[in-house]
Motif scaffolding. Sequence first.
Motif, PDB file in Angstrom:
ATOM      1  N   THR A   1       0.858  -1.130  -0.137  1.00 41.35           N
ATOM      2  CA  THR A   1      -0.036   0.125   0.038  1.00 41.35           C
ATOM      3  C   THR A   1       0.929   1.230  -0.103  1.00 41.35           C
ATOM      4  O   THR A   1       0.620   2.282  -0.582  1.00 41.35           O
ATOM      5  N   ALA A   2       1.960   1.149   0.948  1.00 47.18           N
ATOM      6  CA  ALA A   2       2.846   2.440   0.921  1.00 47.18           C
ATOM      7  C   ALA A   2       3.601   2.463  -0.725  1.00 47.18           C
ATOM      8  O   ALA A   2       3.698   3.663  -1.045  1.00 47.18           O
ATOM      9  N   LEU A   3       3.991   1.610  -1.100  1.00 47.70           N
ATOM     10  CA  LEU A   3       4.561   1.550  -2.437  1.00 47.70           C
ATOM     11  C   LEU A   3       3.478   2.111  -3.396  1.00 47.70           C
ATOM     12  O   LEU A   3       3.886   3.103  -4.271  1.00 47.70           O
ATOM     13  N   GLU A   4       2.325   1.485  -3.462  1.00 44.55           N
ATOM     14  CA  GLU A   4       1.132   2.116  -4.225  1.00 44.55           C
ATOM     15  C   GLU A   4       1.010   3.840  -4.073  1.00 44.55           C
ATOM     16  O   GLU A   4       0.883   4.325  -5.212  1.00 44.55           O
ATOM     17  N   GLU A   5       0.848   4.166  -2.894  1.00 49.77           N
ATOM     18  CA  GLU A   5       0.754   5.580  -2.713  1.00 49.77           C
ATOM     19  C   GLU A   5       1.916   6.406  -3.107  1.00 49.77           C
ATOM     20  O   GLU A   5       1.861   7.542  -3.885  1.00 49.77           O
ATOM     21  N   ASN A   6       3.110   5.871  -3.067  1.00 46.12           N
ATOM     22  CA  ASN A   6       4.326   6.619  -3.446  1.00 46.12           C
ATOM     23  C   ASN A   6       4.333   6.658  -4.664  1.00 46.12           C
ATOM     24  O   ASN A   6       4.652   7.781  -5.548  1.00 46.12           O
ATOM     25  N   MET A   7       4.185   5.736  -5.343  1.00 46.50           N
ATOM     26  CA  MET A   7       3.894   5.644  -7.214  1.00 46.50           C
ATOM     27  C   MET A   7       2.969   6.510  -7.700  1.00 46.50           C
ATOM     28  O   MET A   7       3.248   7.209  -8.591  1.00 46.50           O
ATOM     29  N   SER A   8       1.669   6.420  -6.955  1.00 51.09           N
ATOM     30  CA  SER A   8       0.594   7.325  -7.471  1.00 51.09           C
ATOM     31  C   SER A   8       1.301   8.717  -7.297  1.00 51.09           C
ATOM     32  O   SER A   8       0.813   9.549  -8.187  1.00 51.09           O
ATOM     33  N   ARG A   9       1.875   9.192  -6.197  1.00 53.98           N
ATOM     34  CA  ARG A   9       2.200  10.655  -6.119  1.00 53.98           C
ATOM     35  C   ARG A   9       3.394  10.835  -7.131  1.00 53.98           C
ATOM     36  O   ARG A   9       3.374  12.062  -7.794  1.00 53.98           O
ATOM     37  N   GLU A  10       4.388   9.841  -7.596  1.00 53.27           N
ATOM     38  CA  GLU A  10       5.230  10.080  -8.553  1.00 53.27           C
ATOM     39  C   GLU A  10       4.586  10.395  -9.751  1.00 53.27           C
ATOM     40  O   GLU A  10       5.165  11.195 -10.656  1.00 53.27           O
ATOM     41  N   ILE A  11       3.462   9.545 -10.349  1.00 49.74           N
ATOM     42  CA  ILE A  11       2.833   9.819 -11.354  1.00 49.74           C
ATOM     43  C   ILE A  11       1.964  10.990 -11.369  1.00 49.74           C
ATOM     44  O   ILE A  11       2.324  11.833 -12.531  1.00 49.74           O
ATOM     45  N   LYS A  12       1.649  11.578 -10.498  1.00 49.46           N
ATOM     46  CA  LYS A  12       0.951  12.849 -10.272  1.00 49.46           C
ATOM     47  C   LYS A  12       1.902  14.049 -10.378  1.00 49.46           C
ATOM     48  O   LYS A  12       1.922  14.895 -11.231  1.00 49.46           O
ATOM     49  N   LEU A  13       3.273  13.534  -9.775  1.00 49.24           N
ATOM     50  CA  LEU A  13       4.234  14.659 -10.037  1.00 49.24           C
ATOM     51  C   LEU A  13       4.820  14.641 -11.502  1.00 49.24           C
ATOM     52  O   LEU A  13       5.120  15.775 -11.941  1.00 49.24           O
ATOM     53  N   LEU A  14       5.048  13.573 -12.144  1.00 50.60           N
ATOM     54  CA  LEU A  14       5.421  13.539 -13.470  1.00 50.60           C
ATOM     55  C   LEU A  14       4.439  14.217 -14.260  1.00 50.60           C
ATOM     56  O   LEU A  14       4.774  15.042 -15.254  1.00 50.60           O
ATOM     57  N   SER A  15       3.219  14.076 -14.205  1.00 49.26           N
ATOM     58  CA  SER A  15       2.047  14.774 -14.947  1.00 49.26           C
ATOM     59  C   SER A  15       2.015  16.119 -14.772  1.00 49.26           C
ATOM     60  O   SER A  15       1.705  16.905 -15.839  1.00 49.26           O
ATOM     61  N   GLY A  16       2.447  16.701 -13.756  1.00 45.66           N
ATOM     62  CA  GLY A  16       2.590  18.099 -13.609  1.00 45.66           C
ATOM     63  C   GLY A  16       4.044  18.853 -14.032  1.00 45.66           C
ATOM     64  O   GLY A  16       4.116  20.018 -14.288  1.00 45.66           O
ATOM     65  N   THR A  17       4.988  18.049 -14.119  1.00 49.09           N
ATOM     66  CA  THR A  17       6.128  18.756 -14.559  1.00 49.09           C
ATOM     67  C   THR A  17       6.784  17.974 -15.804  1.00 49.09           C
ATOM     68  O   THR A  17       7.824  18.784 -16.261  1.00 49.09           O
ATOM     69  N   LEU A  18       6.653  16.891 -16.291  1.00 45.82           N
ATOM     70  CA  LEU A  18       7.308  16.346 -17.343  1.00 45.82           C
ATOM     71  C   LEU A  18       6.807  17.474 -18.649  1.00 45.82           C
ATOM     72  O   LEU A  18       5.444  17.614 -18.872  1.00 45.82           O
ATOM     73  N   GLN A  19       7.873  17.447 -19.562  1.00 47.70           N
ATOM     74  CA  GLN A  19       7.576  18.102 -20.809  1.00 47.70           C
ATOM     75  C   GLN A  19       7.035  17.216 -21.905  1.00 47.70           C
ATOM     76  O   GLN A  19       7.817  16.410 -22.160  1.00 47.70           O
ATOM     77  N   PHE A  20       5.681  17.237 -21.912  1.00 48.15           N
ATOM     78  CA  PHE A  20       5.248  16.387 -23.109  1.00 48.15           C
ATOM     79  C   PHE A  20       5.300  16.746 -24.463  1.00 48.15           C
ATOM     80  O   PHE A  20       5.468  17.839 -24.787  1.00 48.15           O
ATOM     81  N   THR A  21       5.119  16.023 -25.283  1.00 48.57           N
ATOM     82  CA  THR A  21       4.987  16.172 -26.722  1.00 48.57           C
ATOM     83  C   THR A  21       4.069  15.419 -27.625  1.00 48.57           C
ATOM     84  O   THR A  21       3.576  14.339 -26.905  1.00 48.57           O
ATOM     85  N   ASP A  22       3.675  15.694 -28.733  1.00 45.44           N
ATOM     86  CA  ASP A  22       2.426  15.253 -29.315  1.00 45.44           C
ATOM     87  C   ASP A  22       2.876  13.527 -29.626  1.00 45.44           C
ATOM     88  O   ASP A  22       3.798  13.258 -30.179  1.00 45.44           O
ATOM     89  N   MET A  23       2.151  12.668 -28.999  1.00 45.44           N
ATOM     90  CA  MET A  23       2.518  11.371 -29.063  1.00 45.44           C
ATOM     91  C   MET A  23       2.398  10.924 -30.511  1.00 45.44           C
ATOM     92  O   MET A  23       2.495   9.414 -30.703  1.00 45.44           O
TER      93      MET A  23
END
Length: 597
Positions: free
Chosen positions: A37-59
């Motif tokens: 559960t702790a791993l899932e929560e940490n990974m969920s936070r990392e995904i949210k962090l990536l979605s807000g900080t990662l420079q996306f490009t047209d897929m």
Amino acid sequence: MKPFRIRLTLIMMVLIGISMIGAGITMAKLFKDSHITALEENMSREIKLLSGTLQFTDMNSADAVSYYTDQAKLISQLTNSRITFITREGKVIGDSEKNPLEMDNHSTREEEVIAAKEGIGRAIRYSDTLDREMLYVAGAVRSEDGFDGYIRLSMGLDAVTEGLNRAWMIMAGGLVLLFVAATFVSYKVASSMTSPLEQITRVARRITDLDYDARVPIQRRDEVGQLAKAINAMADSLQAQLKTIRDNEDLLQSVLDNMTGGIVMINAEGEFALLNKASERMLDVKNSEMAGHSYKELKHHYELARLIEEGVERNEPIHEERSIYTPAERIVRLDGVPMVQDGSYRGMLFLLQEVTEIRRLEKMRSEFVANVSHELKTPVAAVKGFAETLLGGGVTDEKTARSFLQIIYDENERLNRLIGDILELSKIESKRVQLECSPVHLIEFFDSILGTLSKVAEKKKISLSTNVPNELFIEGDEDKLRQIFMNLLSNAINYTHDGGSVKVTAVNKQKADGTETVVFTVSDTGMGIPRKDLPRIFERFYRVDKARSRSSGGTGLGLSIVKHLVELHRGTITVESDLGIGSSFILELPLLQEDGE
């Protein structure tokens, strides 16, 4: 007593061992679950962090796979986990461990399916790529830069397994030590218990023979002493047990009084022994007045009394229905069984259940099936008749043949609409339709609907107009609301004479309890609805003007669907009409839908 001592020692050791193993299994599961559960929560936070900080490009760009693969490898080094970028269709466009072009479509993976519904999805399974059990966490991400899919993080569970194995080793060592200590302690305890057991057994037998003056003269503070005190308290507890029996009788009486079904008990002499409150209400009698009297005195329910008499005389189970009048007609199901105890007949027990509403619903269902059969038969018969005429070669004129084909086509379309409406109504009534609510700007909403119907109205020279405040919004399922008003406005146009008018108004209203609603009125200048037909206008397949309805392509289910969709929005719908003047359908819907609805 020595064999007993040994058996007691072994039993205690077994119980201690089972308890230790059970506790170990529980702790291991808690350890594993909490860590995951702790791993899932940490990974969920990392995904949210990536979605807000990662420079996306047209897929969909040519270098999307290369770009997202490089990003996945870079992020993998920082997070110590496997990173995968996946499109909404399940195509992998970036992965930190494997070439995305060689990977399968991921649209059916559990974590992606859950993420599509809830935003974040989690799953644990064995990875063929990495040859180990993995934890997967996927998050749905949508970026204005052209990315619309999922970011998935995965991590091996090797650390959890290793920690669990260490815990098992520690517990196994503790179990061995505990067994050694338990053997010594259990033997000592058994030795101290066996000596007074014979004396306790003798006293217990005397109490079993109703000698409640017998007492165990043992004054100890251990378990044997507690047993002696328990036996000494047994006689004193008899009075409390008798009180409990009386309380249980009161509880049983409370159950009988609060049952929704009626209970009637007739003793072996044919007299009323018991009527609960439900049967009193159902038969309009009192238990105090009927107790001890013959069931034949139930004169004002003659048919029911005859049925009870039949069951009492035959002493056989009976299951029948009868109508009673109090004064309105009510249908009552009577289930009777003979009461037999120790081979002797004690009377009859009857259960009375009112089934008036159930039978009414069954009648409605039967009428619905009959109406469906009739409505389906009409277009099928038309199609068959005209098709047989064409196939028989009886029509040689091309114009006539085309008219026959047009009729076949129109009847087929009507049949499709009918089947579609039946399926839609079935889904709504079975509660399988969920609202997807969002704010709806009403002026734009009605402009769109009137634009769709404008050509039909123009053919009949009917003017369409709205009176809706420009700033008014309502929360609701836009598709369902469109279905409601398309049905009402289509009906208004169909039943309005050439040159008439159809109007929609919307007014914001505040009720006495403070809640806000929007009152919609769809009015027309059509032929109107007779007063006798108004109560049934929302019934399935009910038509005021059957010939006009069929010629206009109506299925007879539109208003029934409208009523169910309005109620699904927690609203109400009523109709007002004057013959030759027109009709107005008035809907009142909540401005905001409650959470969870």
